[in-house]
Design a protein around this motif. Structure first.
Motif, PDB file in Angstrom:
ATOM      1  N   GLU A 194       3.452   0.923   2.930  1.00 34.39           N
ATOM      2  CA  GLU A 194       3.286  -0.273   3.754  1.00 34.39           C
ATOM      3  C   GLU A 194       4.016  -1.426   3.071  1.00 34.39           C
ATOM      4  O   GLU A 194       3.893  -1.624   1.870  1.00 34.39           O
ATOM      5  CB  GLU A 194       1.807  -0.606   3.869  1.00 34.39           C
ATOM      6  CG  GLU A 194       1.507  -1.891   4.623  1.00 34.39           C
ATOM      7  CD  GLU A 194       0.037  -2.241   4.556  1.00 34.39           C
ATOM      8  OE1 GLU A 194      -0.680  -1.907   5.518  1.00 34.39           O
ATOM      9  OE2 GLU A 194      -0.398  -2.820   3.536  1.00 34.39           O
ATOM     10  N   TYR A 235      -2.568  -5.882   5.811  1.00 32.18           N
ATOM     11  CA  TYR A 235      -2.887  -6.226   4.431  1.00 32.18           C
ATOM     12  C   TYR A 235      -3.883  -7.378   4.475  1.00 32.18           C
ATOM     13  O   TYR A 235      -3.526  -8.531   4.701  1.00 32.18           O
ATOM     14  CB  TYR A 235      -1.611  -6.608   3.680  1.00 32.18           C
ATOM     15  CG  TYR A 235      -1.820  -6.915   2.222  1.00 32.18           C
ATOM     16  CD1 TYR A 235      -2.314  -5.943   1.348  1.00 32.18           C
ATOM     17  CD2 TYR A 235      -1.528  -8.166   1.709  1.00 32.18           C
ATOM     18  CE1 TYR A 235      -2.511  -6.217   0.008  1.00 32.18           C
ATOM     19  CE2 TYR A 235      -1.714  -8.452   0.360  1.00 32.18           C
ATOM     20  CZ  TYR A 235      -2.201  -7.471  -0.489  1.00 32.18           C
ATOM     21  OH  TYR A 235      -2.397  -7.751  -1.820  1.00 32.18           O
ATOM     22  N   SER A 261       2.385  -6.466   8.584  1.00 37.71           N
ATOM     23  CA  SER A 261       2.627  -5.270   7.781  1.00 37.71           C
ATOM     24  C   SER A 261       3.327  -4.228   8.636  1.00 37.71           C
ATOM     25  O   SER A 261       3.018  -4.083   9.824  1.00 37.71           O
ATOM     26  CB  SER A 261       1.311  -4.687   7.264  1.00 37.71           C
ATOM     27  OG  SER A 261       0.673  -5.595   6.395  1.00 37.71           O
ATOM     28  N   THR A 310       4.668  -5.674   3.550  1.00 40.35           N
ATOM     29  CA  THR A 310       4.080  -6.829   4.229  1.00 40.35           C
ATOM     30  C   THR A 310       4.898  -8.075   3.936  1.00 40.35           C
ATOM     31  O   THR A 310       5.331  -8.293   2.805  1.00 40.35           O
ATOM     32  CB  THR A 310       2.623  -7.039   3.765  1.00 40.35           C
ATOM     33  OG1 THR A 310       1.865  -5.854   4.046  1.00 40.35           O
ATOM     34  CG2 THR A 310       1.984  -8.221   4.476  1.00 40.35           C
ATOM     35  N   ILE A 321       6.255   1.176  12.979  1.00 45.19           N
ATOM     36  CA  ILE A 321       6.278   2.361  12.127  1.00 45.19           C
ATOM     37  C   ILE A 321       7.652   3.008  12.217  1.00 45.19           C
ATOM     38  O   ILE A 321       8.171   3.219  13.313  1.00 45.19           O
ATOM     39  CB  ILE A 321       5.207   3.389  12.556  1.00 45.19           C
ATOM     40  CG1 ILE A 321       3.812   2.766  12.530  1.00 45.19           C
ATOM     41  CG2 ILE A 321       5.267   4.638  11.678  1.00 45.19           C
ATOM     42  CD1 ILE A 321       2.738   3.635  13.157  1.00 45.19           C
ATOM     43  N   THR A 378       6.847   6.241   7.018  1.00 47.52           N
ATOM     44  CA  THR A 378       6.123   7.483   6.762  1.00 47.52           C
ATOM     45  C   THR A 378       7.059   8.683   6.830  1.00 47.52           C
ATOM     46  O   THR A 378       8.136   8.606   7.436  1.00 47.52           O
ATOM     47  CB  THR A 378       4.953   7.654   7.762  1.00 47.52           C
ATOM     48  OG1 THR A 378       4.250   8.873   7.466  1.00 47.52           O
ATOM     49  CG2 THR A 378       5.442   7.688   9.198  1.00 47.52           C
ATOM     50  N   GLU A 399       0.863  -1.193   0.000  1.00 47.71           N
ATOM     51  CA  GLU A 399       0.000   0.000   0.000  1.00 47.71           C
ATOM     52  C   GLU A 399       0.889   1.228   0.000  1.00 47.71           C
ATOM     53  O   GLU A 399       1.986   1.214   0.543  1.00 47.71           O
ATOM     54  CB  GLU A 399      -0.900  -0.002   1.240  1.00 47.71           C
ATOM     55  CG  GLU A 399      -1.892   1.136   1.285  1.00 47.71           C
ATOM     56  CD  GLU A 399      -2.810   1.091   2.504  1.00 47.71           C
ATOM     57  OE1 GLU A 399      -3.793   1.835   2.514  1.00 47.71           O
ATOM     58  OE2 GLU A 399      -2.523   0.317   3.452  1.00 47.71           O
ATOM     59  N   PRO A 419      -3.577   1.493   6.639  1.00 49.35           N
ATOM     60  CA  PRO A 419      -2.194   1.153   6.979  1.00 49.35           C
ATOM     61  C   PRO A 419      -2.098   0.178   8.150  1.00 49.35           C
ATOM     62  O   PRO A 419      -2.878   0.235   9.089  1.00 49.35           O
ATOM     63  CB  PRO A 419      -1.581   2.507   7.343  1.00 49.35           C
ATOM     64  CG  PRO A 419      -2.731   3.337   7.806  1.00 49.35           C
ATOM     65  CD  PRO A 419      -3.891   2.886   6.965  1.00 49.35           C
ATOM     66  N   GLY A 420      -1.133  -0.736   8.046  1.00 52.65           N
ATOM     67  CA  GLY A 420      -0.848  -1.631   9.158  1.00 52.65           C
ATOM     68  C   GLY A 420      -1.395  -3.027   9.047  1.00 52.65           C
ATOM     69  O   GLY A 420      -1.075  -3.886   9.859  1.00 52.65           O
ATOM     70  N   ILE A 423       5.062  -0.007   8.470  1.00 56.92           N
ATOM     71  CA  ILE A 423       4.810   1.275   7.821  1.00 56.92           C
ATOM     72  C   ILE A 423       6.043   2.164   7.873  1.00 56.92           C
ATOM     73  O   ILE A 423       6.670   2.319   8.919  1.00 56.92           O
ATOM     74  CB  ILE A 423       3.655   2.031   8.528  1.00 56.92           C
ATOM     75  CG1 ILE A 423       2.379   1.202   8.571  1.00 56.92           C
ATOM     76  CG2 ILE A 423       3.423   3.400   7.896  1.00 56.92           C
ATOM     77  CD1 ILE A 423       1.757   0.958   7.245  1.00 56.92           C
TER      78      ILE A 423
END
Length: 196
Positions: A37, A182, A76, A39, A99, A80, A25, A179-180, A78
């Motif tokens: 994202e 899948y 998954s 995974t 994250i 950012t 993502e 997010p986080g 992230i």
């Protein structure tokens, strides 16, 4: 038929540990922070120590992803551009979602997402909604099905919408994404469908 498609997708991604971390993502511009994202679509944990991200300059080591550590099967994580704690708040994510914030290699409307294990390219997604087709991920993320992961076919990605099959919802900034997690991956990994 659905199980046959899942089995084909598993076979396509199960070749090596490297092939099991995929871009699942992305959102290049949003009030709640751009993000990518990744995974683990495999059945074994993968240690992302020494892994990195870069955009279209294709330079391994540009953004260190070692902070993800061990990524479990089906998990998954992230990356950012904003502070990780703020991103977590914006998307109401639990402390269990890994994250990494403050990515300085910001994504643009026409760009690439490249992930590396050391100097080895693991996955690449090239996108440009003006020339390549595919979604414009401004305030809405893009997702794709399990069978398309790792193929770099941007026209197979679609924009998120609230309550879509990926579980998308609105952030505090009114962006739409998921997010986080899948959702096409059944816990604890895709081979769970096969009883492995």
């Amino acid at each position: 038929m659905k199980n046959a498609l899942v089995i084909a997708a598993i076979a396509a991604t199960a070749g090596s540990a490297l092939a099991n971390i995929r871009i699942t993502e992305y959102l290049y511009s949003g009030a709640s922070g751009e993000f990518v994202e990744f995974t683990n679509v495999g059945v074994s944990p993968i240690d992302m120590t020494g892994w990195s991200f870069d955009d279209n300059s294709r330079a391994p080591g540009s953004m260190d992803l070692s902070g993800f550590g061990i990524v479990q099967a089906g998990e998954s994580v992230i990356m950012t551009e904003i502070d990780a704690a703020l991103f977590r708040t914006n998307w109401s994510l639990s402390a269990g979602v890994k994250i990494i914030g403050l990515n300085a290699n910001n994504l643009g409307r026409a760009d690439e997402i490249n992930i590396y294990d050391g100097s080895t390219l693991v996955d690449r997604l090239t996108y440009d909604d003006q020339t390549l087709g595919g979604p414009r991920t401004q305030n809405k993320s893009a997702n794709t099905g399990l069978a398309n992961l790792g193929t770099n076919v941007i026209t197979s990605w679609s924009l998120s919408s609230v309550a879509d099959s990926y579980g998308s919802y609105e952030s505090t900034g009114a962006d739409v994404a998921n997010p986080g997690k899948y959702l096409p991956i059944p816990a604890p990994g895709p081979l769970a469908l096969l009883g492995v």
